[in-house]
Motif scaffolding. Structure first.
Motif, short mmCIF file in Angstrom:
data_model
loop_
_atom_site.label_atom_id
_atom_site.label_comp_id
_atom_site.label_asym_id
_atom_site.label_seq_id
_atom_site.Cartn_x
_atom_site.Cartn_y
_atom_site.Cartn_z
N ALA A 101 25.91 52.88 89.69
CA ALA A 101 25.12 53.24 88.51
C ALA A 101 24.56 52.00 87.84
O ALA A 101 23.41 51.99 87.38
CB ALA A 101 25.99 54.02 87.53
N LEU A 102 25.35 50.92 87.78
CA LEU A 102 24.91 49.68 87.17
C LEU A 102 23.70 49.11 87.93
O LEU A 102 22.67 48.76 87.32
CB LEU A 102 26.04 48.65 87.17
CG LEU A 102 25.70 47.26 86.64
CD1 LEU A 102 25.36 47.31 85.16
CD2 LEU A 102 26.86 46.29 86.88
N ILE A 103 23.79 49.07 89.24
CA ILE A 103 22.71 48.55 90.07
C ILE A 103 21.46 49.41 89.93
O ILE A 103 20.34 48.91 89.76
CB ILE A 103 23.14 48.45 91.55
CG1 ILE A 103 24.26 47.41 91.70
CG2 ILE A 103 21.96 48.10 92.44
CD1 ILE A 103 24.93 47.42 93.05
N SER A 104 21.64 50.74 89.98
CA SER A 104 20.51 51.66 89.87
C SER A 104 19.83 51.54 88.52
O SER A 104 18.59 51.56 88.42
CB SER A 104 20.98 53.10 90.08
OG SER A 104 21.50 53.29 91.37
N THR A 105 20.63 51.39 87.46
CA THR A 105 20.09 51.31 86.11
C THR A 105 19.25 50.05 85.93
O THR A 105 18.14 50.10 85.39
CB THR A 105 21.23 51.34 85.07
OG1 THR A 105 21.98 52.56 85.24
CG2 THR A 105 20.68 51.28 83.66
N ILE A 106 19.77 48.92 86.37
CA ILE A 106 19.02 47.66 86.27
C ILE A 106 17.74 47.73 87.09
O ILE A 106 16.68 47.26 86.66
CB ILE A 106 19.91 46.48 86.71
CG1 ILE A 106 21.07 46.30 85.72
CG2 ILE A 106 19.09 45.19 86.81
CD1 ILE A 106 22.11 45.31 86.16
N ARG A 107 17.81 48.34 88.26
CA ARG A 107 16.63 48.50 89.10
C ARG A 107 15.56 49.33 88.40
O ARG A 107 14.36 49.01 88.45
CB ARG A 107 17.02 49.16 90.43
CG ARG A 107 15.86 49.23 91.43
CD ARG A 107 16.27 49.94 92.71
NE ARG A 107 17.32 49.22 93.40
CZ ARG A 107 18.50 49.74 93.73
NH1 ARG A 107 18.78 50.99 93.44
NH2 ARG A 107 19.39 49.01 94.36
N GLU A 108 15.98 50.40 87.72
CA GLU A 108 15.02 51.26 87.00
C GLU A 108 14.36 50.51 85.85
O GLU A 108 13.15 50.67 85.59
CB GLU A 108 15.72 52.52 86.49
CG GLU A 108 16.21 53.47 87.58
CD GLU A 108 15.08 54.10 88.37
OE1 GLU A 108 13.91 54.01 87.94
OE2 GLU A 108 15.37 54.68 89.43
N ILE A 109 15.13 49.69 85.14
CA ILE A 109 14.56 48.90 84.04
C ILE A 109 13.52 47.94 84.59
O ILE A 109 12.43 47.79 84.04
CB ILE A 109 15.67 48.14 83.29
CG1 ILE A 109 16.60 49.13 82.56
CG2 ILE A 109 15.07 47.15 82.28
CD1 ILE A 109 17.84 48.50 81.98
N LYS A 110 13.86 47.25 85.67
CA LYS A 110 12.93 46.30 86.28
C LYS A 110 11.65 46.99 86.75
O LYS A 110 10.57 46.39 86.78
CB LYS A 110 13.61 45.59 87.45
CG LYS A 110 14.82 44.75 87.07
CD LYS A 110 14.45 43.54 86.24
CE LYS A 110 15.64 42.62 86.02
NZ LYS A 110 15.30 41.47 85.14
N ALA A 111 11.77 48.29 87.11
CA ALA A 111 10.61 49.05 87.57
C ALA A 111 9.80 49.62 86.41
O ALA A 111 8.76 50.25 86.64
CB ALA A 111 11.06 50.18 88.49
#
Length: 204
Positions: A101-111
């Protein structure tokens, strides 16, 4: 049959209840001007999460937001409700699926997506700030915005979070803080700073 009702029927019933409460209350929004194109982290206490999609979309009518929701059955219900409001979800929590979830969340913010989460969810203790929001904010360098609502009258449930459900035909004040960052703060300093911001308009 019980499973079918909880996951297929109940989310629609709760969605309609929230819409009814929203439409029958007078509303006042205390919102800052947000910068277009900046992905932000929106946080609210677990007891106050039910009306926050309406709070968010009032300020960002065309916003793209993804909410971090636990992988529990209750989380599945909440996920479906948020989908009905137009948001998307990321499944995971501090207790299950945390790293993914942490990795996915940071990826979504970067996107470019906004992120919403409850720092004291999914199981408390109430009004405490878990590590996840701090880690996400500092690793992504995204700023944080606090969401609160204060109904003039409400039901407060006997749950761990003392969940708040506004009553109809009153008034709801919706609050959204100015964006702030915690990039230069130590972990415990950041925790206390976020909590202080979140408690300004919280229902105790």
């Amino acid at each position: 049959m019980k499973y079918f009702f909880k996951l297929k029927i109940l989310p629609y019933v709760l969605y309609l209840i929230v819409k009814f409460i929203y439409l029958t209350n007078r509303k006042e929004f205390h919102h800052p001007k947000l910068k277009d194109g900046e992905a932000l982290i929106f946080v609210t206490w677990h007891d106050d999460l039910i009306c926050q999609p309406l709070n968010y979309y009032k300020n960002r009518p065309n916003g793209k937001i993804k909410t971090l929701i636990s992988q529990s059955k209750d989380g599945e219900i909440l996920s479906k409700i948020y989908n009905l409001f137009g948001g998307e979800t990321i499944r995971g929590s501090s207790s299950k699926g945390a790293t993914k979830a942490l990795i996915s969340t940071i990826r979504e913010i970067k996107a470019g997506s906004d992120i919403a989460l409850t720092p004291d969810g999914p199981r408390g203790p109430r009004h405490t700030v878990a590590d996840g929001v701090i880690a996400i904010a500092q690793k992504s360098a995204a700023r944080i915005v606090v969401l609160n609502s204060k109904p003039s009258s409400y039901w407060q449930f006997n749950s761990w979070d003392k969940f708040i459900l506004p009553k109809p035909f009153g008034k709801i004040d919706f609050y959204m803080s100015e964006p702030f960052n915690i990039n230069d703060l130590e972990f415990e300093e950041a925790r206390n700073f976020i909590k202080d911001k979140m408690m300004l308009n919280a229902i105790l």
